[in-house]
Scaffold this active site. Structure first.
Site, mmCIF file in Angstrom:
data_model
loop_
_atom_site.group_PDB
_atom_site.id
_atom_site.type_symbol
_atom_site.label_atom_id
_atom_site.label_comp_id
_atom_site.label_asym_id
_atom_site.label_seq_id
_atom_site.Cartn_x
_atom_site.Cartn_y
_atom_site.Cartn_z
ATOM 1 N N ASP A 1 -3.565 9.833 3.392
ATOM 2 C CA ASP A 1 -2.889 8.457 2.505
ATOM 3 C C ASP A 1 -1.933 9.570 1.279
ATOM 4 O O ASP A 1 -2.291 10.874 1.399
ATOM 5 C CB ASP A 1 -3.187 7.667 1.474
ATOM 6 C CG ASP A 1 -2.781 6.342 1.363
ATOM 7 O OD1 ASP A 1 -1.252 6.034 1.104
ATOM 8 O OD2 ASP A 1 -3.298 4.920 1.572
ATOM 9 N N ASP B 1 1.445 12.749 2.542
ATOM 10 C CA ASP B 1 3.141 11.627 2.977
ATOM 11 C C ASP B 1 3.339 11.893 4.267
ATOM 12 O O ASP B 1 4.073 12.473 4.414
ATOM 13 C CB ASP B 1 3.384 12.576 2.014
ATOM 14 C CG ASP B 1 5.026 11.581 1.630
ATOM 15 O OD1 ASP B 1 5.519 11.180 2.692
ATOM 16 O OD2 ASP B 1 5.786 12.240 0.745
ATOM 17 N N TYR C 1 14.199 -1.347 5.100
ATOM 18 C CA TYR C 1 12.729 -1.881 5.695
ATOM 19 C C TYR C 1 12.638 -2.260 6.375
ATOM 20 O O TYR C 1 11.835 -1.486 8.519
ATOM 21 C CB TYR C 1 12.823 -2.106 4.602
ATOM 22 C CG TYR C 1 10.325 -2.889 4.920
ATOM 23 C CD1 TYR C 1 9.587 -2.484 4.854
ATOM 24 C CD2 TYR C 1 10.359 -4.100 5.400
ATOM 25 C CE1 TYR C 1 8.402 -2.186 5.035
ATOM 26 C CE2 TYR C 1 8.671 -4.469 5.261
ATOM 27 C CZ TYR C 1 8.022 -3.756 5.724
ATOM 28 O OH TYR C 1 6.614 -4.096 5.847
ATOM 29 N N GLY D 1 4.145 -1.040 -3.422
ATOM 30 C CA GLY D 1 2.951 -0.435 -2.516
ATOM 31 C C GLY D 1 2.667 0.640 -3.300
ATOM 32 O O GLY D 1 2.689 0.713 -4.275
ATOM 33 N N THR D 2 0.745 0.718 -2.371
ATOM 34 C CA THR D 2 -0.113 1.431 -3.768
ATOM 35 C C THR D 2 0.740 2.926 -3.604
ATOM 36 O O THR D 2 1.401 3.210 -2.746
ATOM 37 C CB THR D 2 -1.329 1.648 -2.923
ATOM 38 O OG1 THR D 2 -1.762 0.207 -2.417
ATOM 39 C CG2 THR D 2 -2.193 2.469 -2.640
#
Length: 255
Positions: free
Chosen positions: A42, A62, A156, A196-197
């Site tokens: 992550d 990433d 998206y 998003g986180t």
């Protein structure tokens, strides 16, 4: 296999891309409870915001950056000599912008992670999965990849539709050694709805109070409710399932 072998066996090696997000954290917890060996890939800022539990191999990555994808899987290969399950649920959305108003750079930013990144992760993981035991890959798409009812999600939605086709193509290319399936969640109550986180916070553009009235089950999904479908597809009970899409959306859309 018995009729109750719905989970990958204890000790199976599971890599979760996007494992620090809401769904990812739920999946990590369930996998650890099942005795699986877990690696999380992550963003560094996501890992800082939601650190992986003790015993989890944490690899900053990433997936929009090809060099980082190669580096993360090279590190994984140094620790594990094979991989039994790969789950990719990374992704984010930007501000809701209509196609006619969208800058090319914003389109590229979203698609680079949500589709191109899935390709690069799959390509990097395949050599490890080919050494795995009854290996499988689960890609996480979205209901938005099949049906788009809210304006401003074009990049998206296009990327997630691409993930569905990528999963089907991989299932064809990788058979019979590797099974590949897709899970398409509806709207779940996670940080993803605010970007998003590890991503800058933003408005979701979706009315969280009104949305459940359009869902036959009358509510949003909880992160834990995506775990069972993913682990089922990854496990031995799904040994004759590949190239399929499992919709987990409370009934809001059915193919």
């Amino acid at each position: 296999m018995t009729p109750f072998d719905f989970l990958p066996p204890a000790g199976a090696r599971l890599a979760i891309v996007g494992g620090c997000g809401g769904m990812g954290q739920a999946l990590v917890a369930a996998a650890l409870d099942a005795g699986l060996r877990v690696a999380v890939l992550d963003l560094e800022r996501s890992m800082a915001q939601s650190p992986a539990p003790a015993g989890v191999l944490a690899l900053p990555c990433d997936i929009g950056d090809e060099a980082q994808v190669h580096a993360a899987f090279a590190q994984l290969q140094q620790r594990w000599d094979g991989l039994d399950v790969l789950v990719n649920l990374a992704g984010f959305t930007g501000e809701q912008i209509l196609v006619r108003d969208m800058e090319t750079a914003e389109w590229d930013r979203i698609v680079d992670c949500c589709l191109r990144g899935y390709f690069m992760v799959a390509r990097a993981a395949l050599p490890l999965l080919e050494k795995g035991d009854n290996a499988s890959m689960v890609l996480v798409s979205s209901t938005f990849g099949h049906r788009v009812v809210h304006p401003g999600f074009s990049a998206y939605a296009a990327a997630k539709a691409g993930v569905v086709s990528l999963g089907k193509a991989l299932a064809t290319e990788c058979a019979p050694k590797l099974r590949v399936n897709v899970v398409s969640p509806g709207v779940f109550r996670t940080a993803f709805l605010e970007g998003g986180t590890g991503q800058p916070a933003r408005e979701s553009g979706i009315d969280m109070d009104k949305y459940p009235q359009f869902v036959p089950l009358g509510r949003l999904g909880a992160p834990q409710e995506i775990v069972g479908p993913i682990l089922f597809l990854a496990g031995p009970a799904a040994s004759y399932i590949t190239g399929q899409v499992l919709h987990v959306n409370g009934g809001i859309w059915a193919p």
